[in-house]
Design an enzyme around this catalytic site. Structure first.
Site, PDB file in Angstrom:
ATOM      1  N   HIS A  79      -2.649   2.735  -3.444  1.00  0.00           N
ATOM      2  CA  HIS A  79      -1.150   3.051  -4.229  1.00  0.00           C
ATOM      3  C   HIS A  79      -0.279   3.192  -3.336  1.00  0.00           C
ATOM      4  O   HIS A  79      -0.393   3.320  -2.222  1.00  0.00           O
ATOM      5  CB  HIS A  79      -1.470   4.461  -5.083  1.00  0.00           C
ATOM      6  CG  HIS A  79      -2.770   4.500  -6.186  1.00  0.00           C
ATOM      7  ND1 HIS A  79      -2.609   4.444  -7.397  1.00  0.00           N
ATOM      8  CD2 HIS A  79      -3.782   5.012  -5.719  1.00  0.00           C
ATOM      9  CE1 HIS A  79      -3.705   4.616  -7.840  1.00  0.00           C
ATOM     10  NE2 HIS A  79      -4.667   4.772  -6.913  1.00  0.00           N
ATOM     11  N   TYR A  80       1.062   3.035  -3.988  1.00  0.00           N
ATOM     12  CA  TYR A  80       2.306   3.287  -3.215  1.00  0.00           C
ATOM     13  C   TYR A  80       2.802   4.404  -4.112  1.00  0.00           C
ATOM     14  O   TYR A  80       2.636   4.493  -5.368  1.00  0.00           O
ATOM     15  CB  TYR A  80       3.355   2.281  -2.862  1.00  0.00           C
ATOM     16  CG  TYR A  80       3.961   1.757  -4.015  1.00  0.00           C
ATOM     17  CD1 TYR A  80       4.437   2.152  -5.174  1.00  0.00           C
ATOM     18  CD2 TYR A  80       4.028   0.199  -3.946  1.00  0.00           C
ATOM     19  CE1 TYR A  80       5.058   1.416  -6.263  1.00  0.00           C
ATOM     20  CE2 TYR A  80       4.573  -0.630  -4.808  1.00  0.00           C
ATOM     21  CZ  TYR A  80       5.340   0.064  -6.185  1.00  0.00           C
ATOM     22  OH  TYR A  80       5.810  -0.538  -7.011  1.00  0.00           O
ATOM     23  N   THR A  81       3.365   5.444  -3.492  1.00  0.00           N
ATOM     24  CA  THR A  81       3.607   6.491  -4.211  1.00  0.00           C
ATOM     25  C   THR A  81       5.466   6.274  -4.836  1.00  0.00           C
ATOM     26  O   THR A  81       5.641   6.959  -5.967  1.00  0.00           O
ATOM     27  CB  THR A  81       4.423   7.783  -3.163  1.00  0.00           C
ATOM     28  OG1 THR A  81       5.297   7.113  -2.215  1.00  0.00           O
ATOM     29  CG2 THR A  81       2.979   8.219  -2.571  1.00  0.00           C
ATOM     30  N   GLU A 151      -3.059   7.392  -1.666  1.00  0.00           N
ATOM     31  CA  GLU A 151      -1.265   7.181  -1.963  1.00  0.00           C
ATOM     32  C   GLU A 151      -0.876   6.973  -0.958  1.00  0.00           C
ATOM     33  O   GLU A 151      -1.033   7.882   0.146  1.00  0.00           O
ATOM     34  CB  GLU A 151      -0.860   8.616  -2.667  1.00  0.00           C
ATOM     35  CG  GLU A 151      -1.285   8.576  -4.378  1.00  0.00           C
ATOM     36  CD  GLU A 151      -0.504   7.832  -5.148  1.00  0.00           C
ATOM     37  OE1 GLU A 151       0.566   6.965  -4.599  1.00  0.00           O
ATOM     38  OE2 GLU A 151      -0.599   7.795  -6.596  1.00  0.00           O
ATOM     39  N   HIS A 212      -3.722  -0.521  -7.339  1.00  0.00           N
ATOM     40  CA  HIS A 212      -3.521  -0.123  -8.557  1.00  0.00           C
ATOM     41  C   HIS A 212      -3.195  -1.257  -9.627  1.00  0.00           C
ATOM     42  O   HIS A 212      -3.638  -1.135 -10.718  1.00  0.00           O
ATOM     43  CB  HIS A 212      -2.497   1.009  -8.661  1.00  0.00           C
ATOM     44  CG  HIS A 212      -2.509   1.910  -9.855  1.00  0.00           C
ATOM     45  ND1 HIS A 212      -1.547   2.816  -9.894  1.00  0.00           N
ATOM     46  CD2 HIS A 212      -3.112   2.051 -10.776  1.00  0.00           C
ATOM     47  CE1 HIS A 212      -1.611   3.576 -10.996  1.00  0.00           C
ATOM     48  NE2 HIS A 212      -2.894   3.342 -11.615  1.00  0.00           N
ATOM     49  N   ASP A 222       1.836  -1.339  -8.147  1.00  0.00           N
ATOM     50  CA  ASP A 222       1.423  -1.079  -6.589  1.00  0.00           C
ATOM     51  C   ASP A 222       0.095  -1.446  -6.097  1.00  0.00           C
ATOM     52  O   ASP A 222      -0.692  -1.516  -7.088  1.00  0.00           O
ATOM     53  CB  ASP A 222       1.801   0.292  -6.662  1.00  0.00           C
ATOM     54  CG  ASP A 222       0.808   1.319  -7.481  1.00  0.00           C
ATOM     55  OD1 ASP A 222       0.693   0.889  -8.691  1.00  0.00           O
ATOM     56  OD2 ASP A 222       0.355   2.306  -7.244  1.00  0.00           O
TER      57      ASP A 222
END
Length: 849
Positions: A79-81, A151, A212, A222
């Site tokens: 994931h990216y935040t 993340e 994700h 993401d």
């Protein structure tokens, strides 16, 4: 065994205390602090020893490892935040937020307090973190239970248009997103962390390392197109394709691309949650975008192009070779499979080759037949092949034709002196020379306009005119008998009131060609006619499950629902779903004022409120779905299909959806409700109309949720046009030289259902007096038709060769009553209740006979 373990534990504790004392002396820590620490340590050691002893005593089982097991963790999700480190920690740690197993900070993030990047673990790998949400991969759902989530601090910037697009797509081209590169130090940490995770969780294979956006493509994008998937692959993490294999598939697919349906099957076989609809629909656009962000990040278009297909099939061959082989076999079959054969519809009610190429052994059976005609009307078409003469008899009388006949010539003769109302006979004898042949055609009857005698419908006219004088707004009445439009009358006004209920100073008078919003008669004269045509062409079988034609129509029992169940209102759907209102009884999730979103909710969301075939529950939802079915089968929008394939070939230019968008003006159309959809100000919702409705479909679901074009409502028509469609039905499927459906399909659609004889397939039936309020007391048990909420009713009675079309603007009247219990004034009149008008028409027809 327990005693030995406890002895070893005590020895380790004793040794630990000695080491601690030595450290104290060396570091010169104060005696008070030392005593406090040692006291705490002894208590901890005692508790641990007790727990160990209890544990040993409570598991007196011999352990033998089974070979038949697997690990809980199957997937690693990136994931990216989308937010900085400080905000990420709050969201991922504090109660009420989300979580992940690990968080990786980013260099040069002002909110990160450390000098060096380090991995922060937030949840133990054996526990369930809340990072995936609604998700799917390789046949498994809700992946929080089966995955480890990482993340990564990375903050893209997205810009949205001021005007919201009609359809929400996660990867919509109408929004601009700028994705920054990932930090090199951050990626080095990620690779090291991921390798350890894979070592500890051996069930995570290369295709189970995902983003994700892979597991939730319609919701997420993401870790985005800048995530270095190939760099991870080079480090032994995740999947990638081989260039030579891509080139092999590219050479084939650049010539002939796989179909959308085959691409959807391949994406699902790889792992994505996508259903094969063979349509480039929103789910497919989002899924293709997610796939391209992962494997073709320099080419994120959402298009099912050849390069995306080549990469997808290269991945399939590398990681799922058996599945790839099956998919390629389907690809090859698609290149050789001919288009489905469409059954051609005839251009006449009877087409017969003479002599019969497959004659009966019974002499007086061959080269004979019947056709429908009316007294003084009808004609015959002779397509001569090689005959020079033939004897043709109509109702036992020989007709005069050319002598000799010319080969390969077309002849047409009037039958006006030979025909009578109803069934007529023909026979052909003595075709010369021997071995010669010809073909006979008898076109369908068309509607003649012969007004009835002045006082033929005196009681009907008297009642309607009396009620017009008492305040009923207006009506158009058409009566078709024995192929003739014997009555086409107009009464009152097309628009009488202003929005506030006051009378117009100059009302708009009703005309015989005024268009009406026919409401639920749309179900029959649009959706049913379309399905009857498609069934006659072999394009739909009502006995098949709906998901056979709409593959995404699955789950919660949808697979068991047949097309027929929707036609008979026995699928178990609720009567209505008020998509146009946020406060609809199924919740805001079902709010939609967008056609594509509404159709998606219809296909995958609307719940059943009853079991299949438990009861007939009249439902607009059934016909909304059938409208979607027509669109899928025809490859056209519902309005384009029925207008182009049914109405226009019959010469009907005043039967259409959204008339104001197609050249008609308000003064050509009857008005409906006075204050929009507010019921006199009692109802309010987003974008509600508040002025007099005229030329826009009244039905809220059709107008707001489906753009005015729906299977259950939205069609506008006139008394004249509907009379032609009624004659089409009385002719059992044809009109002039056009056949729209076969007699066999008509019988299938109008026949009674065993569970309730008042139901056909969509059509309502008179049966044995079950619906007298609609059909009156005189209709034959074979009569069928429908009603419409705006004040329209149709009756087609084949026994009497009779059809009735009553169009009123009943709802164009004030509303009386309380906030919750109210009534349109127009519904208080007999003209607005249908049955009395229908009864008086039958009396005028039958008493005359």
């Amino acid at each position: 065994m327990a005693t030995l373990r406890l002895y070893l534990f005590a020895y380790v504790m004793h040794l630990s205390l000695s080491v601690i004392r030595l450290l104290v002396l060396t570091l010169a820590i104060s005696n008070e602090k030392v005593m406090t620490f040692l006291s705490w340590f002894k208590k901890l050691s005692l508790a641990a020893a007790t727990a160990l002893l209890v544990s040993c005593a409570s598991t007196p089982y011999e352990f033998t490892q089974s070979a038949n097991y697997s690990h809980r963790v199957k997937f690693l999700v990136m994931h990216y935040t989308a937010i900085d480190y400080e905000k990420s920690m709050r969201v991922l740690v504090e109660e009420g937020g989300l979580s992940a197993h690990y968080l990786l900070p980013e260099s040069n993030d002002p909110s990160y307090p450390e000098d060096e990047l380090k991995v922060i673990q937030l949840v133990d790998e054996h526990d369930r973190a809340w990072h995936a949400g609604r998700s799917y991969w390789q046949g498994r759902e809700d992946l929080n239970d089966q995955s480890i989530g990482i993340e990564i601090v990375n903050v893209p910037t997205c810009h949205y248009p001021e005007v919201k697009p009609e359809v929400h797509l996660e990867n919509d081209a109408s929004k601009l997103c700028i994705f920054p590169d990932y930090d090199a130090k951050q990626m080095a940490l990620l690779i090291e962390l991921s390798k350890g995770i894979l070592e500890r969780n051996p069930d995570i294979g290369p295709t189970q390392v995902v983003g994700h956006s892979d597991i939730a493509p319609t919701r997420k994008n993401d870790p985005g197109p800048r995530f270095p998937w190939y760099q991870l692959y080079q480090a032994g993490i995740g999947a990638w394709y081989d260039s030579d294999t891509v080139d092999k598939y590219w050479q084939q697919f650049s010539v002939v691309k796989p179909s959308i349906g085959l691409m959807q099957k391949a994406l699902r076989a790889y792992g994505y949650d996508i259903h094969a609809t063979n349509q480039l629909d929103p789910q497919t656009l989002d899924t293709l975008s997610a796939f391209q962000m992962h494997f073709l990040p320099w080419h994120v278009s959402g298009n099912a192009d050849a390069r995306s297909a080549a990469v997808l099939f290269a991945l399939m061959e590398k990681y799922f070779p058996k599945k790839a082989a099956k998919l390629m076999l389907q690809y090859q079959q698609q290149q050789t499979t001919p288009e489905p054969i469409v059954k051609p519809l005839a251009n006449a009610q009877v087409v017969m080759q003479i002599p019969n190429p497959n004659p009966s052994s019974r002499t007086f059976v061959n080269d004979r037949g019947t056709f429908k005609a009316y007294k003084g009307r009808g004609h015959i078409i002779i397509e001569n092949n090689t005959a020079t003469s033939a004897d043709i008899f109509i109702n036992g009388e020989k007709i005069n034709i050319a002598q000799p006949l010319t080969a390969n010539k077309l002849y047409e003769y009037s039958l006006s002196k030979r025909t009578h109302n109803g069934v007529n006979t023909f026979k052909v004898e003595n075709v010369q020379p021997e071995g010669a042949s010809l073909t006979l055609r008898f076109p369908y009857p068309t509607l003649a306009t012969t007004p009835a005698k002045k006082n033929a419908f005196k009681q009907v006219d008297s009642l309607i005119n009396q009620e017009i004088a008492q305040g009923f707004p207006g009506a158009v009445l058409a009566v078709i008998k024995d192929g003739q439009l014997v009555k086409l009358s107009h009464y009152g006004d097309a628009k009488k009131y202003q929005a506030d209920g006051s009378l117009l100073s100059q009302p708009q008078p009703m005309k015989s060609d005024t268009l009406f919003d026919i409401a639920s008669n749309s179900k029959m004269f649009a959706t049913n006619l379309a399905l009857m045509k498609l069934a006659s062409e072999g394009k739909v079988d009502v006995e098949k499950p709906l998901f056979y034609y709409l593959p995404e129509f699955r789950g919660a029992g949808r697979e068991q629902r047949l097309v027929k169940d929707l036609l008979t209102h026995s699928a178990g759907y609720p009567a209505v779903v008020d998509f146009h209102r946020k406060d609809n009884k199924f919740g805001e999730r079902f709010f939609s004022q967008n056609s594509l979103r509404t159709k998606n909710l219809l296909l995958t969301g609307v719940p059943f409120v009853a079991g299949r075939n438990v009861k007939h529950l009249y439902s607009d939802v059934d016909y909304m779905l059938l409208g979607v079915l027509v669109e899928r089968l025809s490859g056209q929008s519902l309005d384009n299909y029925v207008e182009g394939q049914i109405y226009q070939p019959l010469g009907l230019s005043h039967t259409l959806y959204n008339p104001l968008q197609k050249g008609f003006t308000k003064n050509q159309i009857a008005a409906t409700e006075l204050q929009g959809n507010t019921r006199g100000g009692r109802i309010n919702f987003d974008n509600v109309r508040t002025d007099v409705l005229q030329g826009q479909v009244h039905d809220e679901k059709a107008f707001y949720a489906l753009g005015g074009v729906a299977g259950h409502a939205g069609l506008f028509s006139t008394g004249q046009d509907l009379s032609v469609l009624a004659q089409l039905l009385l002719n059992r499927g044809g009109y002039g030289d056009k056949q729209m459906f076969t007699p066999q399909v008509l019988e299938q659609f109008i026949g009674p259902q065993a569970s309730d004889e008042s139901y056909g397939l969509g059509w309502r039936r008179a049966g044995h007096g079950a619906l007298k309020w609609h059909f009156g007391p005189y209709a034959s048990e074979q009569a069928y038709g429908h009603t419409g909420w705006t004040g329209t009713v149709t009756v087609i009675d084949p026994v009497y060769d009779l059809a009735i079309v009553l169009l009123t603007n009943t709802r164009h009247s004030p509303i009386e009553g309380s906030e919750k219990h109210y009534e349109f004034v127009g519904k208080k009149f007999e003209t607005g209740k249908y049955g009395s008008i229908i009864s008086l028409i039958y009396e005028a027809i039958l008493n005359k006979q």
